[in-house]
Design a protein around this motif. Sequence first.
Motif, PDB file in Angstrom:
ATOM      1  N   LYS A  67       0.826  -1.201   0.000  1.00 14.26           N
ATOM      2  CA  LYS A  67       0.000   0.000   0.000  1.00 14.26           C
ATOM      3  C   LYS A  67       0.868   1.261   0.000  1.00 14.26           C
ATOM      4  N   ALA A 121       0.800   4.126  -2.837  1.00 11.83           N
ATOM      5  CA  ALA A 121       0.592   5.528  -2.483  1.00 11.83           C
ATOM      6  C   ALA A 121       1.753   6.387  -2.968  1.00 11.83           C
ATOM      7  N   LEU A 180      -3.023  14.790   5.331  1.00  7.79           N
ATOM      8  CA  LEU A 180      -3.321  13.374   5.286  1.00  7.79           C
ATOM      9  C   LEU A 180      -4.816  13.110   5.087  1.00  7.79           C
ATOM     10  N   GLY A 181      -5.660  13.876   5.756  1.00  9.17           N
ATOM     11  CA  GLY A 181      -7.099  13.680   5.619  1.00  9.17           C
ATOM     12  C   GLY A 181      -7.573  13.916   4.195  1.00  9.17           C
ATOM     13  N   ASN A 232      -6.279  11.163   1.897  1.00 15.08           N
ATOM     14  CA  ASN A 232      -7.060   9.947   2.110  1.00 15.08           C
ATOM     15  C   ASN A 232      -8.357   9.983   1.306  1.00 15.08           C
ATOM     16  N   GLN A 233      -8.997  11.138   1.276  1.00 16.47           N
ATOM     17  CA  GLN A 233     -10.253  11.286   0.528  1.00 16.47           C
ATOM     18  C   GLN A 233     -10.017  11.189  -0.971  1.00 16.47           C
ATOM     19  N   TYR A 246      -7.214   9.841  -2.667  1.00 18.91           N
ATOM     20  CA  TYR A 246      -6.530   8.652  -3.178  1.00 18.91           C
ATOM     21  C   TYR A 246      -7.042   7.345  -2.554  1.00 18.91           C
ATOM     22  N   GLY A 247      -7.683   7.444  -1.419  1.00 18.78           N
ATOM     23  CA  GLY A 247      -8.220   6.240  -0.802  1.00 18.78           C
ATOM     24  C   GLY A 247      -7.236   5.405  -0.014  1.00 18.78           C
ATOM     25  N   PHE A 248      -6.024   5.916   0.222  1.00 24.95           N
ATOM     26  CA  PHE A 248      -5.029   5.197   1.013  1.00 24.95           C
ATOM     27  C   PHE A 248      -5.145   5.597   2.483  1.00 24.95           C
ATOM     28  N   GLY A 249      -4.760   4.677   3.372  1.00 23.38           N
ATOM     29  CA  GLY A 249      -4.776   4.962   4.795  1.00 23.38           C
ATOM     30  C   GLY A 249      -3.676   5.929   5.200  1.00 23.38           C
ATOM     31  N   TRP A 250      -3.753   6.419   6.432  1.00 27.82           N
ATOM     32  CA  TRP A 250      -2.812   7.424   6.907  1.00 27.82           C
ATOM     33  C   TRP A 250      -1.380   6.887   6.991  1.00 27.82           C
ATOM     34  N   LEU A 291       0.220   6.675   3.508  1.00 23.06           N
ATOM     35  CA  LEU A 291       0.422   8.033   3.012  1.00 23.06           C
ATOM     36  C   LEU A 291       1.592   8.720   3.718  1.00 23.06           C
TER      37      LEU A 291
END
Length: 246
Positions: free
Chosen positions: A9, A13, A34-35, A38-39, A41-45, A48
């Motif tokens: 992942k 990213a 990061l927030g 996340n919106q 690209y859909g990757f977790g924090w 990222l």
Amino acid sequence: MRDEEPSTKTEAAYLRLRRDILTTRLEPGTPLKLGALNQIYGFGWTPLREALSRLEAEKLVTAVSNRGFAVAPVSRAELEDLIRAREVVELPLLEESIRKGGAEWESAVVTAHYRLSRCKFSPEDPSETAIEEWDERHAAFHAALVSAASSAWLLRFQAMVYDQLRRHQHFLSLAPMLRAARGRGGDFEKAVAALHDAMGIDHHTELMDAAFDRDIERARALMTEHISFTLQAFVTFEGVNAGEAA
């Protein structure tokens, strides 16, 4: 398996963010929250954050104290510095490749040259897709030219400098010049024509032929001229803009 998933992942990213920074979809100076990422690209924090740390090491991202990350800025001063750095690194690599390169090297260069020649980019069709395709194939051609050199560190540094130059060229001259020239005549057309000549296949063919002829002096002269095109395009566009504003 648990250890491999974050790595996969993170790599995904990293590659997505890196591509969007190099093509300036993420423009220089853009905050990288990061927030928001996340919106988008859909990757977790965690992936990222790790990807941003890798990009910071490559000087494509900067860390801002107490404010997170941002896309690294661009400037004319840094553009000029990168051009000097590319000359210092790439000319010796080219010379070594010409001296050492054999049939496999020549084949790789011919293939990259052919793929570059097939690009349909033109000032009449300055789509982002066409620009990006040309940019990737152009990078591959120059990588092939120096691929017979033996220094892994110098080749890595050449790739890093080249990527930074791609970003500067795209943001400072290529994309804005083509946008500004749409429906405009006069000096804007001249500026775009000069850029088109620099991006055309003819100069790359001359460079390839000089390399295959083992003509180091001519190959170095052509490469030096080629490297300067980025700055020339920026200065030309800056001059046209200044003249029109006056």
